[in-house]
Design a protein around this motif. Structure first.
Motif, PDB file in Angstrom:
ATOM      1  N   SER A 175       0.739  -1.152   0.040  1.00  0.00           N
ATOM      2  CA  SER A 175       0.041   0.088  -0.058  1.00  0.00           C
ATOM      3  C   SER A 175       1.079   1.291  -0.018  1.00  0.00           C
ATOM      4  CB  SER A 175      -0.888  -0.147   1.054  1.00  0.00           C
ATOM      5  OG  SER A 175      -1.804   0.923   1.396  1.00  0.00           O
ATOM      6  N   ARG A 176       0.959   2.025  -1.098  1.00  0.00           N
ATOM      7  CA  ARG A 176       1.429   3.268  -1.290  1.00  0.00           C
ATOM      8  C   ARG A 176       0.552   4.551  -1.304  1.00  0.00           C
ATOM      9  NH1 ARG A 176       6.495   4.103  -5.503  1.00  0.00           N
ATOM     10  NH2 ARG A 176       6.764   6.303  -5.214  1.00  0.00           N
ATOM     11  N   ALA A 177       1.016   5.477  -0.721  1.00  0.00           N
ATOM     12  CA  ALA A 177      -0.158   6.729  -0.692  1.00  0.00           C
ATOM     13  C   ALA A 177       0.768   7.888  -0.604  1.00  0.00           C
ATOM     14  CB  ALA A 177      -0.921   6.613   0.709  1.00  0.00           C
ATOM     15  N   ASP A 178       0.105   9.105  -0.876  1.00  0.00           N
ATOM     16  CA  ASP A 178       0.579  10.304  -0.594  1.00  0.00           C
ATOM     17  C   ASP A 178       0.235  10.795   0.898  1.00  0.00           C
ATOM     18  OD1 ASP A 178       1.170  13.215  -0.412  1.00  0.00           O
ATOM     19  OD2 ASP A 178       0.650  13.244  -2.505  1.00  0.00           O
ATOM     20  N   ILE A 179       1.002  10.574   1.958  1.00  0.00           N
ATOM     21  CA  ILE A 179       0.536  10.789   3.303  1.00  0.00           C
ATOM     22  C   ILE A 179       0.128  12.006   3.759  1.00  0.00           C
ATOM     23  CG2 ILE A 179       0.907  10.073   5.592  1.00  0.00           C
ATOM     24  CD1 ILE A 179       0.650   7.745   3.710  1.00  0.00           C
ATOM     25  N   ASP A 180       1.108  13.099   3.247  1.00  0.00           N
ATOM     26  CA  ASP A 180       1.015  14.616   3.618  1.00  0.00           C
ATOM     27  C   ASP A 180      -0.355  15.069   3.092  1.00  0.00           C
ATOM     28  OD1 ASP A 180       1.714  16.127   1.020  1.00  0.00           O
ATOM     29  OD2 ASP A 180       3.005  14.583   0.890  1.00  0.00           O
ATOM     30  N   GLY A 181      -0.701  14.546   1.917  1.00  0.00           N
ATOM     31  CA  GLY A 181      -2.139  14.941   1.543  1.00  0.00           C
ATOM     32  C   GLY A 181      -2.156  16.179   0.471  1.00  0.00           C
ATOM     33  N   GLY A 182      -0.763  16.641   0.386  1.00  0.00           N
ATOM     34  CA  GLY A 182      -0.829  17.743  -0.483  1.00  0.00           C
ATOM     35  C   GLY A 182       0.137  17.965  -1.481  1.00  0.00           C
ATOM     36  N   TYR A 183       0.659  18.926  -1.795  1.00  0.00           N
ATOM     37  CA  TYR A 183       1.702  19.079  -3.006  1.00  0.00           C
ATOM     38  C   TYR A 183       2.824  20.039  -2.452  1.00  0.00           C
ATOM     39  CZ  TYR A 183      -0.728  23.226  -4.510  1.00  0.00           C
ATOM     40  OH  TYR A 183      -1.249  24.794  -4.735  1.00  0.00           O
ATOM     41  N   GLY A 184       4.053  19.948  -3.141  1.00  0.00           N
ATOM     42  CA  GLY A 184       5.030  20.732  -2.731  1.00  0.00           C
ATOM     43  C   GLY A 184       5.678  20.393  -1.115  1.00  0.00           C
ATOM     44  N   GLY A 185       6.287  21.572  -0.913  1.00  0.00           N
ATOM     45  CA  GLY A 185       6.957  21.022   0.563  1.00  0.00           C
ATOM     46  C   GLY A 185       8.302  20.879   0.242  1.00  0.00           C
ATOM     47  N   TYR A 186       8.927  21.033  -0.886  1.00  0.00           N
ATOM     48  CA  TYR A 186      10.243  20.673  -0.883  1.00  0.00           C
ATOM     49  C   TYR A 186      10.869  21.598  -2.074  1.00  0.00           C
ATOM     50  CZ  TYR A 186       7.470  18.311  -4.692  1.00  0.00           C
ATOM     51  OH  TYR A 186       6.540  17.885  -5.513  1.00  0.00           O
ATOM     52  N   GLU A 187      12.072  21.313  -2.337  1.00  0.00           N
ATOM     53  CA  GLU A 187      13.080  22.032  -3.456  1.00  0.00           C
ATOM     54  C   GLU A 187      13.430  21.050  -4.497  1.00  0.00           C
ATOM     55  OE1 GLU A 187      15.970  24.120  -1.389  1.00  0.00           O
ATOM     56  OE2 GLU A 187      14.916  25.647  -0.343  1.00  0.00           O
ATOM     57  N   ILE A 188      13.534  21.988  -5.543  1.00  0.00           N
ATOM     58  CA  ILE A 188      14.145  21.288  -6.729  1.00  0.00           C
ATOM     59  C   ILE A 188      15.181  22.164  -7.415  1.00  0.00           C
ATOM     60  CG2 ILE A 188      13.806  20.397  -9.013  1.00  0.00           C
ATOM     61  CD1 ILE A 188      11.001  19.422  -8.116  1.00  0.00           C
ATOM     62  N   ASN A 189      16.504  21.763  -7.165  1.00  0.00           N
ATOM     63  CA  ASN A 189      17.744  22.618  -7.754  1.00  0.00           C
ATOM     64  C   ASN A 189      17.766  23.880  -7.008  1.00  0.00           C
ATOM     65  OD1 ASN A 189      18.249  20.509  -9.841  1.00  0.00           O
ATOM     66  ND2 ASN A 189      16.891  21.389 -11.180  1.00  0.00           N
TER      67      ASN A 189
END
Length: 763
Positions: A336-350
């Protein structure tokens, strides 16, 4: 404050007792007015096997409720999983953060909120006399079931370990020599299609069989509307298939029953919804839409479950004794795999922050749990006397062996879900027990039962972290807890009259040591010592109104030492097991059934449960951004000061004080058949999602209404039925669970479901 609660409870118990007595007096008068015809519509005698003998439920000194017939059919319609029983029986609630695959049971306020696949529960599930220990086994679909029994209070003598709160018991329909079966198909909201059926009969004069199948399918219907991750119909669907085949051999003095069952489910997990709870309240945010999420990992969400099992029940009738052997094997796999934080973003790319939402998303959480390998073997052997005199007994041996492998995964959402954390857990459990129970008839009206069980439990556990998502390095930890315990119970049953039985019961049980090795985000394997519970209970079981009414009332108090609790979340995605010094609970349960008229039947159930933790030193980490109402203090943490809430005086999580259920069934002959309508209303009061108390994570009271209406008729050897039904009629939606380690993430109850069904039964 505590004194006020006890006074209120005392008044409620008095009021309930008065209501029951008044109801008995009223119905006795009504019966006189009804005359002899009333006996023709009396309630059926419910036969149960709560004590591993077939007995009249009204004469068993245990608080037990049973579901069967139309009630069971109505509740389990609409493609429902085992959670359909939530708040349908006094003191019973069921919830899950996995959806259809991992139900968590609570009886009299006692349960376990732990979402780890190694979590044990104080409420056991027994299906066809075989214990279903792992939480994934407990999610097997409910179909072709003859009866469900819920035994409240400790069941440690006859059923053993991990039953201090009670157990839920399923008995499926067994093969017979008569050719019979049924098939039903329904179609409902979101394109849901459900089919189940069974057929059975004689193969020879002594051998019969029954084959039962289930197929449930629902389309994905939840859209992902996160900017840059838009996708239609990405969550919410499933295909669940299950089958069971049984062979029954009936000799002169011997019977043998073989059962094989299998399940295959492919779907998506329950939807986590970031910041769905309005800050400073427990309301859902304005504009909440059940059909939409804002995830950045929804496309990778998945849940697959496979399970199978077999059992062989052999029974020899030796005149004054019966010898029973039950050999069983169960196996389960899940990913079972899920998006636990339930949102998007919250991180950096480059080095560039990615826009986030909805609301504040401090960091991402995408993870998975799996069981790639699991085997459970059980063996029970018991000897039961069948004496015609005042004395009877049961003695038995029980053996349990389980090998469980668990995998925990963490994924880097900013790198398209690349694996960045992995833990391998292995647990091997061996347990054995010897038990006995004696029934003695002191007088024709007074009976005493005494039971005793010795249990020995041993676990070997290891957790191996080979990849850390937080740069924690590799880690290998082991634990080997073991314990033994003597459980006991003493009960009495006094026949006040032909229609009234009074019983009293004192019982003790335990839950074996538990282990929590989810070390993806922590460096500690925690072990909870055995918990023990002693319960005091008394009650009255009565048939009134010349058999047209049934009023059962139980009052109880229990005292638990070293209760096993799970400190979930608290600012970090990490679980920790703790023991509470003492926990107390008390309450009452009212269970009634009525034949109001020749056409109208009713049931009304009500329970009150008050639970309280008593431990001055017990404190746990709290949520990331919610409003905690408990007293708190700070301790040093890896990322700065950490708030901890003092739990002394709190009630238990997911423990509603009030549970109530009302059903009405109306039927009338029409043309060559019968028109029927079945309505039910279930209510549970407010609950706390976690051990600490907070404004946002207090679930509101929940009321759900169901209706089922149709027409039934017979032609030749077949009986036909068409019906329409609706669950959650008023579409009440609210948070039923949460994720506290990152934001005010919520899980929401099922929306309104409408459907129609066609069923044919043949004989």
């Amino acid at each position: 404050m505590k004194a006020m609660k006890r006074t209120a409870l005392a008044n409620l118990i008095k009021a309930t007792l008065f209501s029951a007595a008044a109801g008995s007096a009223f119905t006795a008068t009504a019966a006189e007015q009804q005359g002899p015809a009333a006996k023709d519509k009396s309630l059926e005698v419910i036969q149960i096997t709560a004590r591993k003998r077939v007995e009249n439920a009204q004469e068993v000194p245990v608080a037990v409720s049973a579901l069967q017939g139309d009630s069971l059919d109505a509740y389990s319609s609409a493609g429902m999983d085992i959670r359909f029983m939530n708040a349908k029986i006094p003191s019973l609630s069921i919830e899950s953060s996995f959806g259809r695959s991992f139900p968590r049971f609570y009886v009299r306020g006692l349960g376990n909120t732990d979402f780890d696949l190694n979590a044990s529960q104080p409420v056991s599930l027994v299906v066809d006399e075989v214990v279903q220990e792992n939480a994934i086994l407990k999610g097997f679909p409910v179909f072709d079931v003859a009866r469900v029994e819920v035994l409240r209070g400790p069941q440690g003598t006859l059923f053993g370990r991990n039953t201090p709160a009670g157990l839920v018991k399923f008995d499926t329909v067994k093969p017979s020599q008569d050719f019979e079966g049924y098939g039903s198909v329904s179609y409902g909201s979101r394109g849901a299609i459900d089919f189940e059926g069974a057929v059975g009969g004689a193969l020879t004069d002594r051998l019969s069989t029954r084959v039962s199948v289930l197929w449930q399918d629902k389309d994905d219907y939840i859209d992902n509307v996160a900017p840059g991750f838009e996708q239609k119909d990405v969550l919410g669907g499933y295909t669940d298939q299950a089958a069971r085949i049984q062979f029954l051999y009936e000799g002169d003095d011997f019977t043998g029953l073989f059962n094989y069952h299998v399940r295959d489910m492919d779907g998506t997990p329950i939807a986590f919804r970031a910041n769905a709870i309005k800050s400073g309240s427990n309301d859902l945010v304005s504009g909440f839409d059940h059909d939409k999420v804002q995830h950045d990992a929804a496309s990778r969400a998945t849940q697959q479950v496979e399970s199978q099992g077999a059992s062989l029940r052999l029974e020899w009738d030796l005149d004054e004794h019966t010898v029973t052997s039950i050999t069983a094997w169960e196996s389960a796999e899940i990913y079972s795999r899920a998006d636990i934080d339930g949102g998007y973003g919250g991180y950096e790319i480059n080095g560039q922050a990615v826009p986030s939402g909805p609301g504040f998303i401090p960091y991402t959480a995408e993870s998975a749990d799996g069981i790639p390998d699991h085997d459970q073997y059980t063996q029970e052997l018991r000897l039961t006397s069948n004496f015609s005199g005042d004395f009877n007994y049961q003695v038995g041996l029980f053996y349990f062996d389980e090998a469980l492998t668990i995998e925990n995964f963490s994924y880097d959402t900013s790198a398209n879900g690349a694996l960045n954390g992995y833990v391998h857990q292995q647990q091997d459990t061996q347990a054995w027990a010897v038990f006995g129970s004696v029934d003695y008839t002191v007088t024709d009206d007074f009976k005493v039962t005494v039971g005793l069980r010795y249990s020995d439990d041993d676990k070997e556990f290891s957790a191996n972290r080979t990849l850390s998502p937080i740069n924690g390095g590799t880690l290998f930890l082991t634990e080997n807890p073991s314990d033994d315990h003597v459980s006991w119970d003493i009960s009495t049953n006094y026949k006040v009259s032909d229609d009234i039985n009074w019983y009293a019961r004192v019982a003790n049980s335990f839950r074996a040591p538990s282990i929590q090795g989810r070390i993806l985000f922590g460096d500690e394997v925690t072990v909870a010592e055995s918990e023990t519970l002693t319960s005091y209970e008394t009650g009255i079981k009565s048939d009134v109104w010349d058999g047209r009414g049934r009023v059962n009332l139980a009052v109880f108090y229990y005292d638990m030492d070293d209760q096993q609790l799970t400190a979930v979340g608290g600012g970090a995605n990490f679980n920790r097991l703790v023991n509470a010094d003492k926990t107390t609970g008390y309450g009452f349960e009212l269970d009634t059934q009525w034949v109001l008229t020749d056409n109208l039947n009713a049931t009304f159930n009500l329970s009150y449960n008050n639970t309280e933790l008593k431990d001055d030193d017990l404190a746990v980490a709290v949520c990331f951004q919610c409003t905690v109402t408990d007293p708190t203090y700070q301790v040093p943490g890896a990322n700065g000061p950490e708030n901890r809430a003092i739990l002394d005086g709190n009630s238990l999580p997911h423990a509603p004080e009030w549970i109530s259920n009302l059903t009405l069934r109306y039927s009338r002959d029409m043309a060559d058949g019968e028109f029927f309508t079945y309505a039910d209303v279930s209510y549970r009061s407010e609950i706390d999602f976690f051990l600490y108390e907070s404004v946002e994570f207090e679930g509101k009271a929940l009321t759900e209404v169901g209706l089922r209406s149709g027409y039934r008729w017979a032609e030749g050897d077949n009986e036909y039925e068409v019906s329409a039904f609706v669950r959650n009629l008023f579409d009440e939606q609210q948070a039923i669970g949460g994720v506290d380690f990152i934001n005010n993430t919520a899980m929401v109850n099922e929306e309104r479901y409408i459907g129609a069904e066609f069923k044919v039964s043949f004989f």
